[in-house]
Motif scaffolding. Structure first.
Motif, PDB file in Angstrom:
ATOM      1  N   ARG A 189      35.465  44.875  24.821  1.00  0.00           N
ATOM      2  CA  ARG A 189      34.630  43.898  24.129  1.00  0.00           C
ATOM      3  C   ARG A 189      33.291  43.765  24.831  1.00  0.00           C
ATOM      4  NH1 ARG A 189      39.041  38.993  23.248  1.00  0.00           N
ATOM      5  NH2 ARG A 189      40.358  40.080  21.726  1.00  0.00           N
ATOM      6  N   ARG A 190      32.257  43.616  24.027  1.00  0.00           N
ATOM      7  CA  ARG A 190      30.924  43.404  24.602  1.00  0.00           C
ATOM      8  C   ARG A 190      30.789  42.011  25.175  1.00  0.00           C
ATOM      9  NH1 ARG A 190      25.651  41.900  23.279  1.00  0.00           N
ATOM     10  NH2 ARG A 190      26.354  40.955  21.346  1.00  0.00           N
ATOM     11  N   ILE A 191      31.461  41.038  24.573  1.00  0.00           N
ATOM     12  CA  ILE A 191      31.470  39.655  25.050  1.00  0.00           C
ATOM     13  C   ILE A 191      32.928  39.246  25.216  1.00  0.00           C
ATOM     14  CG2 ILE A 191      30.841  37.270  24.537  1.00  0.00           C
ATOM     15  CD1 ILE A 191      28.535  38.334  22.898  1.00  0.00           C
ATOM     16  N   ALA A 192      33.315  38.858  26.400  1.00  0.00           N
ATOM     17  CA  ALA A 192      34.711  38.514  26.667  1.00  0.00           C
ATOM     18  C   ALA A 192      34.770  37.572  27.862  1.00  0.00           C
ATOM     19  CB  ALA A 192      35.544  39.767  26.946  1.00  0.00           C
ATOM     20  N   ARG A 193      35.833  36.810  27.901  1.00  0.00           N
ATOM     21  CA  ARG A 193      36.091  35.935  29.034  1.00  0.00           C
ATOM     22  C   ARG A 193      37.016  36.645  30.010  1.00  0.00           C
ATOM     23  NH1 ARG A 193      37.728  30.040  26.997  1.00  0.00           N
ATOM     24  NH2 ARG A 193      37.366  29.678  29.222  1.00  0.00           N
ATOM     25  N   ARG A 194      36.821  36.371  31.265  1.00  0.00           N
ATOM     26  CA  ARG A 194      37.683  37.007  32.266  1.00  0.00           C
ATOM     27  C   ARG A 194      39.116  36.486  32.109  1.00  0.00           C
ATOM     28  NH1 ARG A 194      38.799  33.511  36.454  1.00  0.00           N
ATOM     29  NH2 ARG A 194      37.566  31.601  36.528  1.00  0.00           N
ATOM     30  N   PRO A 195      40.115  37.290  32.479  1.00  0.00           N
ATOM     31  CA  PRO A 195      41.500  36.825  32.374  1.00  0.00           C
ATOM     32  C   PRO A 195      41.723  35.550  33.183  1.00  0.00           C
ATOM     33  CG  PRO A 195      41.423  39.185  32.751  1.00  0.00           C
ATOM     34  CD  PRO A 195      40.016  38.690  32.907  1.00  0.00           C
ATOM     35  N   ALA A 196      42.477  34.625  32.605  1.00  0.00           N
ATOM     36  CA  ALA A 196      42.712  33.349  33.280  1.00  0.00           C
ATOM     37  C   ALA A 196      43.544  33.528  34.539  1.00  0.00           C
ATOM     38  CB  ALA A 196      43.400  32.377  32.317  1.00  0.00           C
ATOM     39  N   ILE A 197      44.426  34.524  34.570  1.00  0.00           N
ATOM     40  CA  ILE A 197      45.304  34.779  35.728  1.00  0.00           C
ATOM     41  C   ILE A 197      44.988  36.171  36.265  1.00  0.00           C
ATOM     42  CG2 ILE A 197      47.684  34.987  36.529  1.00  0.00           C
ATOM     43  CD1 ILE A 197      48.499  33.151  34.249  1.00  0.00           C
ATOM     44  N   PRO A 198      44.681  36.320  37.541  1.00  0.00           N
ATOM     45  CA  PRO A 198      44.467  37.658  38.121  1.00  0.00           C
ATOM     46  C   PRO A 198      45.804  38.394  38.272  1.00  0.00           C
ATOM     47  CG  PRO A 198      44.265  35.991  39.828  1.00  0.00           C
ATOM     48  CD  PRO A 198      44.445  35.244  38.544  1.00  0.00           C
ATOM     49  N   ARG A 199      46.251  39.010  37.202  1.00  0.00           N
ATOM     50  CA  ARG A 199      47.592  39.600  37.179  1.00  0.00           C
ATOM     51  C   ARG A 199      47.734  40.760  38.145  1.00  0.00           C
ATOM     52  NH1 ARG A 199      46.067  38.314  31.973  1.00  0.00           N
ATOM     53  NH2 ARG A 199      47.450  36.908  30.814  1.00  0.00           N
ATOM     54  N   LYS A 200      46.704  41.573  38.259  1.00  0.00           N
ATOM     55  CA  LYS A 200      46.813  42.714  39.172  1.00  0.00           C
ATOM     56  C   LYS A 200      46.894  42.256  40.623  1.00  0.00           C
ATOM     57  CE  LYS A 200      43.278  45.192  37.738  1.00  0.00           C
ATOM     58  NZ  LYS A 200      42.379  46.369  37.651  1.00  0.00           N
ATOM     59  N   LEU A 201      46.178  41.214  40.968  1.00  0.00           N
ATOM     60  CA  LEU A 201      46.259  40.692  42.328  1.00  0.00           C
ATOM     61  C   LEU A 201      47.644  40.130  42.617  1.00  0.00           C
ATOM     62  CD1 LEU A 201      44.945  39.909  44.997  1.00  0.00           C
ATOM     63  CD2 LEU A 201      44.140  37.807  43.902  1.00  0.00           C
ATOM     64  N   PHE A 202      48.179  39.346  41.695  1.00  0.00           N
ATOM     65  CA  PHE A 202      49.520  38.806  41.888  1.00  0.00           C
ATOM     66  C   PHE A 202      50.560  39.921  41.924  1.00  0.00           C
ATOM     67  CE2 PHE A 202      48.460  34.396  39.946  1.00  0.00           C
ATOM     68  CZ  PHE A 202      47.709  34.124  41.076  1.00  0.00           C
ATOM     69  N   GLY A 257      50.072  42.991  42.988  1.00  0.00           N
ATOM     70  CA  GLY A 257      49.977  43.649  44.285  1.00  0.00           C
ATOM     71  C   GLY A 257      50.628  42.847  45.388  1.00  0.00           C
ATOM     72  N   VAL A 258      50.457  41.526  45.366  1.00  0.00           N
ATOM     73  CA  VAL A 258      51.088  40.678  46.377  1.00  0.00           C
ATOM     74  C   VAL A 258      52.606  40.755  46.265  1.00  0.00           C
ATOM     75  CG1 VAL A 258      51.380  38.301  47.138  1.00  0.00           C
ATOM     76  CG2 VAL A 258      49.098  39.146  46.565  1.00  0.00           C
ATOM     77  N   MET A 259      53.121  40.685  45.034  1.00  0.00           N
ATOM     78  CA  MET A 259      54.574  40.759  44.854  1.00  0.00           C
ATOM     79  C   MET A 259      55.120  42.105  45.296  1.00  0.00           C
ATOM     80  SD  MET A 259      54.825  38.871  41.129  1.00  0.00           S
ATOM     81  CE  MET A 259      56.601  39.056  41.007  1.00  0.00           C
ATOM     82  N   ALA A 260      54.415  43.189  44.960  1.00  0.00           N
ATOM     83  CA  ALA A 260      54.872  44.510  45.393  1.00  0.00           C
ATOM     84  C   ALA A 260      54.813  44.648  46.911  1.00  0.00           C
ATOM     85  CB  ALA A 260      54.018  45.593  44.731  1.00  0.00           C
ATOM     86  N   GLY A 261      53.761  44.123  47.557  1.00  0.00           N
ATOM     87  CA  GLY A 261      53.671  44.178  49.014  1.00  0.00           C
ATOM     88  C   GLY A 261      54.781  43.390  49.688  1.00  0.00           C
ATOM     89  N   VAL A 262      55.070  42.202  49.158  1.00  0.00           N
ATOM     90  CA  VAL A 262      56.174  41.406  49.724  1.00  0.00           C
ATOM     91  C   VAL A 262      57.498  42.127  49.536  1.00  0.00           C
ATOM     92  CG1 VAL A 262      57.434  39.233  49.527  1.00  0.00           C
ATOM     93  CG2 VAL A 262      54.940  39.236  49.474  1.00  0.00           C
ATOM     94  N   GLY A 263      57.679  42.767  48.366  1.00  0.00           N
ATOM     95  CA  GLY A 263      58.912  43.504  48.135  1.00  0.00           C
ATOM     96  C   GLY A 263      59.077  44.667  49.097  1.00  0.00           C
ATOM     97  N   LEU A 264      57.999  45.414  49.343  1.00  0.00           N
ATOM     98  CA  LEU A 264      58.087  46.523  50.303  1.00  0.00           C
ATOM     99  C   LEU A 264      58.375  46.015  51.707  1.00  0.00           C
ATOM    100  CD1 LEU A 264      55.121  48.784  49.115  1.00  0.00           C
ATOM    101  CD2 LEU A 264      57.572  49.191  48.814  1.00  0.00           C
ATOM    102  N   GLY A 265      57.702  44.938  52.092  1.00  0.00           N
ATOM    103  CA  GLY A 265      57.967  44.389  53.420  1.00  0.00           C
ATOM    104  C   GLY A 265      59.390  43.882  53.562  1.00  0.00           C
TER     105      GLY A 265
END
Length: 323
Positions: free
Chosen positions: A83-96, A98-106
């Motif tokens: 989209r040429r005009i769009a709002r950013r996602p309300a939840i940073p899903r990729k960041l969350f 990555g955190v969940m995957a990192g905690v799982g690996l640890g």
């Protein structure tokens, strides 16, 4: 959004307009491979004690959940970029994710006495996740000079309209009729053209408010009533009337979207005419600035002169001895 099916035995007519493709992120298929790579946690959990089984199951669950969250973030990013005009996602899903995957690996690598090493493995997993999938969009894409209040009003109105479209699709889905479902999907695609025009020009919300609110609400109610009646009695005449109703309403939405686009063109013409008038008042018209190269005067070449020749040259208005 639903995708159009096709083929030799497709019930949709061949001359029907195709639906626009759903935007897809090029890395949307990567999370499933990481989930498959974490299956040793799941398979090896049943060959350990109670504590090891719980930790390995939790590790696999966190990695799988993180990859699902990452995939949702990639889908949201693809829609954002399309989209040429769009709002950013309300939840940073990729960041969350990555955190969940990192905690799982640890957690999967954790053993008594090696908690620091497990933490480093989790941090490395988070860093590799960000490198592989990137960051979430953090800024809204909006044109310059657009009022935030108008943009927020347009976004809220479009969200309500999307809910009406979703209700129409859910009302037709239980019938199990692929042709009707595809017809609703085509109507959905046509209506979203008006959504894009309103996003591009929030000032046009006043003229499109009835379409996004009253008309779509009436289409939702009519679709629900038709689905209820069609489920009890398959009447070809009622179905033909409903399809004709969708055709007429779809034409109205397309016409409204075209009018909004024409309004943008008129605004551009006004801006260009105002600029031309200003240039004309300042003597910088287009006709004066565009000169044919053949009509340009040739440069007069002058031979180099010495200082003595310049001193002997007569001043302007001075008579020479010949005079």
């Amino acid at each position: 959004m639903s995708q159009r099916f096709g083929g030799r035995f497709s019930p949709m007519p061949a001359e029907a307009d195709p639906l626009p493709p759903t935007p897809r992120h090029p890395h949307e298929g990567r999370p499933k491979w990481i989930t498959l790579a974490a299956t040793p946690f799941l398979l090896g959990a049943f060959f350990q004690g109670a504590a090891g089984m719980v930790s390995d199951l939790a590790a696999f669950g966190l990695v799988a959940s993180g990859m699902w969250m990452t995939r949702e973030g990639l889908v949201a990013q693809a829609t954002y970029q399309a989209r040429r005009i769009a709002r950013r996602p309300a939840i940073p899903r990729k960041l969350f994710g990555g955190v969940m995957a990192g905690v799982g690996l640890g957690l999967g690598a954790a053993e008594p006495g090696v908690w620091a090493e497990a933490g480093l493995i989790g941090a490395a997993g988070l860093a590799l996740h960000q490198i592989a999938f990137g960051l979430d969009p953090w800024r809204d894409k909006r044109p310059e000079g657009v009022d935030d209040f108008q943009q927020s009003r347009a976004d809220r109105m479009i969200e309500e309209a999307e809910a009406h479209l979703q209700a129409m699709a859910e009302a037709i889905a239980p019938l199990g009729d692929r042709r009707l479902s595809a017809r609703i999907a085509m109507f959905d695609a046509s209506v979203r053209q008006l959504f894009d025009r309103v996003r591009d020009n929030p000032a046009g919300l006043a003229s499109a408010r009835r379409y996004l609110g009253v008309y779509l609400m009436g289409a939702r109610d009519a679709t629900a009533r038709f689905a209820d009646l069609h489920a009890r009695r398959r009447d070809a005449a009622v179905r033909a009337d409903f399809e004709a109703f969708l055709d007429d309403l779809e034409k109205d939405f397309i016409a409204r979207a075209d009018r909004l686009l024409e309004g943008d063109r008129q605004a551009l013409d006004i801006e260009m005419s105002v600029l031309r008038d200003r240039l004309a008042r300042e003597g910088l018209t287009g006709a004066a600035t565009r000169i044919d190269p053949a009509e340009r005067p040739a440069l007069e070449s002058r031979e180099a002169q010495t200082l003595d020749e310049l001193l002997r040259a007569p001043f302007p208005g001075q008579r020479t001895p010949r005079d």
